[in-house]
Design a protein around this motif. Sequence first.
Motif, short mmCIF file in Angstrom:
data_model
loop_
_atom_site.label_atom_id
_atom_site.label_comp_id
_atom_site.label_asym_id
_atom_site.label_seq_id
_atom_site.Cartn_x
_atom_site.Cartn_y
_atom_site.Cartn_z
N MET A 1 0.86 -1.17 0.00
CA MET A 1 0.00 0.00 0.00
C MET A 1 0.90 1.23 0.00
SD MET A 1 -2.99 1.09 2.66
CE MET A 1 -4.08 -0.15 2.04
N LEU A 6 -2.20 5.20 2.60
CA LEU A 6 -2.30 4.71 3.98
C LEU A 6 -2.48 5.87 4.96
CD1 LEU A 6 -2.20 2.28 5.88
CD2 LEU A 6 0.28 2.54 5.95
N ILE A 9 -6.02 7.31 4.61
CA ILE A 9 -7.01 6.41 5.21
C ILE A 9 -6.99 6.57 6.74
CG2 ILE A 9 -7.57 3.98 5.66
CD1 ILE A 9 -6.79 3.42 2.72
N LYS A 47 -9.09 1.18 0.52
CA LYS A 47 -8.12 0.21 1.04
C LYS A 47 -8.17 -1.08 0.25
CE LYS A 47 -6.50 -2.23 5.13
NZ LYS A 47 -5.62 -2.99 4.29
N ASP A 51 -5.13 -2.51 -2.07
CA ASP A 51 -4.59 -3.87 -1.87
C ASP A 51 -4.59 -4.63 -3.19
OD1 ASP A 51 -4.22 -3.36 0.82
OD2 ASP A 51 -6.02 -4.43 1.47
#
Length: 103
Positions: A1, A6, A9, A47, A51
Amino acid sequence: MSITILNEIDKAKVLVDGMRKNLDKAKQLGIDSQTLNRLEKTFTVLKTKDDELDALRRQATLKVKENNELLADMKSQMLAVRKAVKENYPQQEWIDFGVQDKR
């Protein structure tokens, strides 16, 4: 990621958690549970997609490696074939065998 995604998020999670803890005050700002749910769903989907993207990058890296190995093998084979022609025929006949380079 990716670090950027990240971090964003994580910021979104903290924001949603903080807003939920102060939902009465947030409602005065026009922010309701539905807005927070939508934001939460968005970062959850992000997310998941990120991924998936990481998995695709890993696959692409493997494919590039495979291609590079095949290219190296092909070049090696071509070199051997050209060398055989060059060692056994005069230069003016090389083109008849598809050998394009000159000595």
